[in-house]
Design an enzyme around this catalytic site. Sequence first.
Site, short mmCIF file in Angstrom:
data_model
loop_
_atom_site.label_atom_id
_atom_site.label_comp_id
_atom_site.label_asym_id
_atom_site.label_seq_id
_atom_site.Cartn_x
_atom_site.Cartn_y
_atom_site.Cartn_z
N GLN A 270 36.60 39.75 45.05
CA GLN A 270 37.17 39.39 43.39
C GLN A 270 37.24 40.63 42.99
OE1 GLN A 270 32.29 39.88 44.33
NE2 GLN A 270 31.88 37.81 43.06
N ASN A 271 37.75 41.65 42.78
CA ASN A 271 39.11 42.43 42.62
C ASN A 271 40.19 41.84 42.66
OD1 ASN A 271 36.63 44.27 43.05
ND2 ASN A 271 37.10 45.24 44.71
N VAL A 272 41.09 42.49 41.32
CA VAL A 272 42.02 42.85 40.92
C VAL A 272 42.63 43.33 41.01
CG1 VAL A 272 41.19 40.57 39.23
CG2 VAL A 272 41.49 42.49 38.76
N ASP A 273 42.65 45.52 41.81
CA ASP A 273 43.74 45.69 41.33
C ASP A 273 44.59 45.78 42.44
OD1 ASP A 273 41.89 47.01 43.99
OD2 ASP A 273 40.21 47.40 42.27
N HIS B 271 39.83 36.20 42.32
CA HIS B 271 39.64 36.29 41.11
C HIS B 271 41.66 36.30 41.30
CE1 HIS B 271 35.10 37.08 40.50
NE2 HIS B 271 35.49 35.93 40.55
N CYS C 87 57.03 33.87 27.78
CA CYS C 87 57.45 33.21 28.60
C CYS C 87 59.54 33.43 28.97
CB CYS C 87 57.25 32.29 29.75
SG CYS C 87 57.82 31.23 30.79
N SER D 13 27.75 43.26 42.43
CA SER D 13 26.14 42.89 42.49
C SER D 13 25.79 40.99 42.12
CB SER D 13 26.29 42.73 40.88
OG SER D 13 26.96 42.07 39.92
N LEU E 135 29.87 53.37 49.25
CA LEU E 135 30.65 53.06 49.89
C LEU E 135 31.21 53.19 50.63
CD1 LEU E 135 30.97 49.48 47.99
CD2 LEU E 135 30.81 49.23 49.87
#
Length: 299
Positions: free
Chosen positions: A117-120, A135, A194, A236, A278
Site C-alpha cells: 500500500q506504500n508509494v515509497d 496505491h 504537462c 492498520s 517489524l
Amino acid sequence: MRMRPTLNWAPTEDLPPGTTDPEPIAHALSTGGVLVLSGAGISTESGIPDYRGEGGSLSRHTPMTYQDFTGGAQARRRYWARSHLGWRTFGRARPNAGHRAVAAFARHGLLSGLITQNVDGLHQAAGSEDVVELHGSLDRVVCLSCGTLSPRRELARRLEEANAGFEPVAAGINPDGDADLTDEQVGDFRVVPCTVCGGILKPDVVFFGEAVPPGRVEHCRTLVREASSLLVLGSSLTVMSGLRFVRQAAQAGKPVLIVNRDPTRGDRHAVTRVALPLGTTLTAVADRLGIPVDGRPTT
C-alpha cells in the site's frame, strides 16, 4: 455536501489480543505460498512516519484528496509545494531490516507475491521484484488530460527551475510524501504543466477519495486466490483498499497473519497478530528459518 474518506478507525468490539511470539509467522513462511500485504508501518524504521501509529501523521495532517486536488488551482499549488519538498526526504530514505527480510523470503521461494500500500518504492530498493503497488508510486507523474507518464525526477528538475530559492523548513514529512508547510511557506509556488499537452500533472498515486484501478484490484484478488496464506505487515487496514483482501482470504479459509504493534481493522479475521516492531520481528523469523538477510550470517 462532499463526503470525506475514512481516515481513522477505532475498535467497536473485543478483538483478539496481540502476541509477542513470532513462531506462527515462521511456520506460515516455512510452508511457502505466502502473499505479503504491506502498509506504512513497514517504512517507519526508514524514517517515513505512518498514518495511524504512535505519533502518526493523521494527528496533525489531513492528506490531500482527489476531489480537492482536481477542484482548484490553489489546492494543487499547496500540494505540489509540499510534495516537492517532501520528495527530497523520500529520495534519501533507504530500505530497513523489514524490507530486506521480505526480499530475502522471496529469494528463498517462500512468497507467492507482494502487494504494498506504500508509494515509497522501498521494497524494490531492497531487492523485491514483481511488487504490486496498490496505491501507485511517487516515482511517476501522470497527466490528467492526456495520460502521459513521466519520471518524478524530471518534474522535480522542472519545479526546481521554476521555483529557485524555494527552501522552507518543513515541520514534518508524511507517508504520502507531503511535507507539512504553512500557507505562508507555500507562498506563490509555481506549478508546471504537462510538457505534452499543457494539462494538469498529478503523482501516479491513488489519493484518498480516489478508486484503485479495477484491473489492479482484480490482479490482487487473483494473488489472494493463489496464495496459501496472507501475511499483513504494518497496516492498520483502516481503508477498504487493503481490508478487502484480508476479508477475501479469510472467507476462503486461508490463514491471515498480521504483524502490527497496534490493533487493526482486520484482527477479527486473523489467526494471530504479532504486536512487535517489524524489523526485529522479521529478522528474528529469518533467523529461525536459517535465511540470511543481506548476507548476514544466521545462527
